[in-house]
Motif scaffolding. Structure first.
Motif, PDB file in Angstrom:
ATOM      1  N   UNK A  99       0.933  -1.130  -0.120  1.00 41.15           N
ATOM      2  CA  UNK A  99       0.035   0.030  -0.023  1.00 41.15           C
ATOM      3  C   UNK A  99       0.897   1.038   0.197  1.00 41.15           C
ATOM      4  N   UNK A 100       0.444   2.170   0.227  1.00 44.61           N
ATOM      5  CA  UNK A 100       1.107   3.346   0.154  1.00 44.61           C
ATOM      6  C   UNK A 100       2.220   3.492   1.101  1.00 44.61           C
ATOM      7  N   UNK A 101       2.244   3.108   2.244  1.00 46.32           N
ATOM      8  CA  UNK A 101       3.144   3.037   3.391  1.00 46.32           C
ATOM      9  C   UNK A 101       3.955   1.712   3.666  1.00 46.32           C
ATOM     10  N   UNK A 102       3.537   0.557   2.889  1.00 46.71           N
ATOM     11  CA  UNK A 102       4.266  -0.475   3.406  1.00 46.71           C
ATOM     12  C   UNK A 102       4.803  -1.241   1.980  1.00 46.71           C
ATOM     13  N   UNK A 103       6.201  -1.983   2.106  1.00 50.16           N
ATOM     14  CA  UNK A 103       6.699  -2.482   0.735  1.00 50.16           C
ATOM     15  C   UNK A 103       7.267  -3.562   1.337  1.00 50.16           C
ATOM     16  N   UNK A 104       7.540  -4.663   0.539  1.00 50.54           N
ATOM     17  CA  UNK A 104       8.210  -5.974   0.672  1.00 50.54           C
ATOM     18  C   UNK A 104       9.466  -5.932  -0.424  1.00 50.54           C
ATOM     19  N   UNK A 105      10.552  -6.134  -0.044  1.00 49.50           N
ATOM     20  CA  UNK A 105      11.590  -6.257  -1.105  1.00 49.50           C
ATOM     21  C   UNK A 105      12.737  -7.190  -0.839  1.00 49.50           C
ATOM     22  N   UNK A 106      13.211  -7.822  -1.938  1.00 49.23           N
ATOM     23  CA  UNK A 106      14.268  -8.574  -1.766  1.00 49.23           C
ATOM     24  C   UNK A 106      15.693  -7.893  -2.235  1.00 49.23           C
ATOM     25  N   UNK A 107      16.768  -8.265  -1.318  1.00 53.25           N
ATOM     26  CA  UNK A 107      17.932  -7.688  -1.437  1.00 53.25           C
ATOM     27  C   UNK A 107      18.848  -8.660  -1.956  1.00 53.25           C
ATOM     28  N   UNK A 108      19.707  -8.130  -2.975  1.00 60.03           N
ATOM     29  CA  UNK A 108      20.669  -9.095  -3.657  1.00 60.03           C
ATOM     30  C   UNK A 108      22.128  -8.448  -3.592  1.00 60.03           C
ATOM     31  N   UNK A 109      22.964  -8.696  -2.386  1.00 64.33           N
ATOM     32  CA  UNK A 109      24.014  -8.100  -2.142  1.00 64.33           C
ATOM     33  C   UNK A 109      25.052  -7.717  -3.067  1.00 64.33           C
ATOM     34  N   UNK A 110      25.852  -6.724  -3.184  1.00 59.43           N
ATOM     35  CA  UNK A 110      26.654  -6.459  -4.194  1.00 59.43           C
ATOM     36  C   UNK A 110      27.807  -7.480  -4.219  1.00 59.43           C
ATOM     37  N   UNK A 111      27.961  -8.155  -3.132  1.00 63.98           N
ATOM     38  CA  UNK A 111      29.266  -8.975  -3.226  1.00 63.98           C
ATOM     39  C   UNK A 111      28.938 -10.518  -3.407  1.00 63.98           C
ATOM     40  N   UNK A 112      27.714 -10.658  -3.872  1.00 62.64           N
ATOM     41  CA  UNK A 112      27.205 -11.709  -4.348  1.00 62.64           C
ATOM     42  C   UNK A 112      26.551 -12.497  -2.846  1.00 62.64           C
ATOM     43  N   UNK A 113      26.005 -13.783  -3.408  1.00 58.83           N
ATOM     44  CA  UNK A 113      25.741 -14.884  -2.054  1.00 58.83           C
ATOM     45  C   UNK A 113      24.138 -14.929  -2.334  1.00 58.83           C
ATOM     46  N   UNK A 114      23.663 -15.424  -1.324  1.00 64.41           N
ATOM     47  CA  UNK A 114      21.922 -15.504  -1.088  1.00 64.41           C
ATOM     48  C   UNK A 114      21.479 -13.990  -0.574  1.00 64.41           C
ATOM     49  N   UNK A 115      20.341 -13.782  -1.023  1.00 62.53           N
ATOM     50  CA  UNK A 115      19.968 -12.270  -0.587  1.00 62.53           C
ATOM     51  C   UNK A 115      18.980 -12.322   0.722  1.00 62.53           C
ATOM     52  N   UNK A 116      18.116 -11.538   0.897  1.00 66.58           N
ATOM     53  CA  UNK A 116      17.447 -11.401   2.024  1.00 66.58           C
ATOM     54  C   UNK A 116      16.175 -10.714   1.707  1.00 66.58           C
ATOM     55  N   UNK A 117      15.201 -10.694   2.526  1.00 60.41           N
ATOM     56  CA  UNK A 117      13.988  -9.952   2.534  1.00 60.41           C
ATOM     57  C   UNK A 117      13.649  -8.964   3.513  1.00 60.41           C
ATOM     58  N   UNK A 118      13.357  -7.678   3.236  1.00 55.00           N
ATOM     59  CA  UNK A 118      12.886  -6.828   4.253  1.00 55.00           C
ATOM     60  C   UNK A 118      11.715  -6.301   4.037  1.00 55.00           C
ATOM     61  N   UNK A 119      11.254  -5.578   5.112  1.00 54.58           N
ATOM     62  CA  UNK A 119      10.048  -5.025   5.166  1.00 54.58           C
ATOM     63  C   UNK A 119      10.221  -3.513   5.168  1.00 54.58           C
ATOM     64  N   UNK A 120       9.479  -2.531   4.558  1.00 50.49           N
ATOM     65  CA  UNK A 120       9.709  -1.155   4.595  1.00 50.49           C
ATOM     66  C   UNK A 120       8.483  -0.376   4.802  1.00 50.49           C
ATOM     67  N   UNK A 121       8.359   0.301   5.850  1.00 50.84           N
ATOM     68  CA  UNK A 121       7.196   1.021   6.213  1.00 50.84           C
ATOM     69  C   UNK A 121       7.449   2.811   6.204  1.00 50.84           C
ATOM     70  N   UNK A 122       6.541   3.468   5.924  1.00 50.05           N
ATOM     71  CA  UNK A 122       6.914   4.877   5.929  1.00 50.05           C
ATOM     72  C   UNK A 122       5.984   5.659   6.851  1.00 50.05           C
ATOM     73  N   UNK A 123       6.232   6.344   7.763  1.00 46.89           N
ATOM     74  CA  UNK A 123       5.243   7.223   8.877  1.00 46.89           C
ATOM     75  C   UNK A 123       5.825   8.668   8.601  1.00 46.89           C
ATOM     76  N   UNK A 124       4.998   9.448   8.096  1.00 47.38           N
ATOM     77  CA  UNK A 124       5.521  10.853   7.859  1.00 47.38           C
ATOM     78  C   UNK A 124       6.664  10.991   6.808  1.00 47.38           C
TER      79      UNK A 124
END
Length: 241
Positions: A83-108
């Motif tokens: 929605x406008x305030x929440x996102x789910x993303x996957x990170x692919x590290x610059x050094x290679x290897x398995x990535x991870x998942x992060x949740x982003x939320x915006x307040x103001x």
């Protein structure tokens, strides 16, 4: 009726742009002790197209001794805006290897970063949690500036891209000579260079005719070259302005 249609046309672009809440640059620092660089610095940049999100990151820790950053705006984060305030993303590290998942939320104007599946690798330094603030298009000089004191000089570095730790094509160098308060001011860039023993380090580069000035962030080092030959090299101590 004409007035109503006019209002619709005026408000419609605003409604479309209002959904792109993640686009832009976000930054944050963990403040160090007085007279030191921040313990950590984290910056994110995003482009939002509808619900599609793409971008990159730069994380610096141990007061500049460990960096995990993009060199040329390489895309390493992709995901979906829920929605406008929440996102789910996957990170692919610059050094290679398995990535991870992060949740982003915006307040103001603040963004909360939380890794749901932390990256476990000795070469990664991405934080599990961090708070970042939306950066202005033009960063005031005192937000991203540091002073380095050497034996003979006070060097003032300004980065107008959001953080002292990021590569930037809009940097400023001011140097004051302690003996007579002589001052020079130059425009330049900051960039990541390869270290001799592996890894990368951030250096600020400024030129004036056949003289070049290099300020190494991690090594707290000022080097001046004339026609490619080193004519001055002084270690310093960083101080936040």
């Amino acid at each position: 009726m004409k007035n109503i249609l006019l209002m619709i046309f005026i408000l419609f672009p605003l409604a479309v742009n209002a959904t792109a809440t993640f686009s832009g640059t976000w930054g944050g620092e963990e403040v160090g002790s007085e007279g030191e660089l921040p313990n950590t610095s984290f910056s994110l940049w995003f482009h939002q197209d509808g619900k599609e999100l793409s971008g990159g990151y730069c994380f610096v820790t141990q007061r500049g001794n460990r960096t995990d950053c993009s060199v040329d705006n390489e895309i390493s984060i992709r995901g979906q805006v829920m929605n406008n305030q929440v996102a789910k993303v996957r990170i692919n590290p610059y050094f290679g290897g398995p990535g991870g998942v992060a949740l982003l939320s915006i307040h103001d104007n603040e963004l909360d970063w939380k890794l749901k599946s932390p990256l476990r690798n000795e070469r990664f330094y991405i934080p599990d949690e961090y708070k970042l603030k939306k950066q202005l298009e033009t960063i005031p000089g005192d937000v991203a500036s540091r002073e380095m004191i050497t034996k003979d000089f006070t060097v003032d570095i300004v980065n107008r891209c959001g953080s002292i730790y990021v590569a930037c094509d809009n940097a400023l160098y001011r140097r004051f000579r302690h003996a007579n308060n002589d001052m020079i001011s130059l425009k330049g860039v900051s960039m990541f260079k390869n270290k001799a023993k592996g890894g990368k380090e951030l250096v600020y580069v400024f030129s004036n005719l056949n003289v070049s000035y290099f300020v190494y962030i991690e090594r707290s080092l000022l080097i001046v070259e004339k026609e490619g030959k080193v004519i001055l090299s002084q270690k310093g101590v960083w101080r936040k302005k």
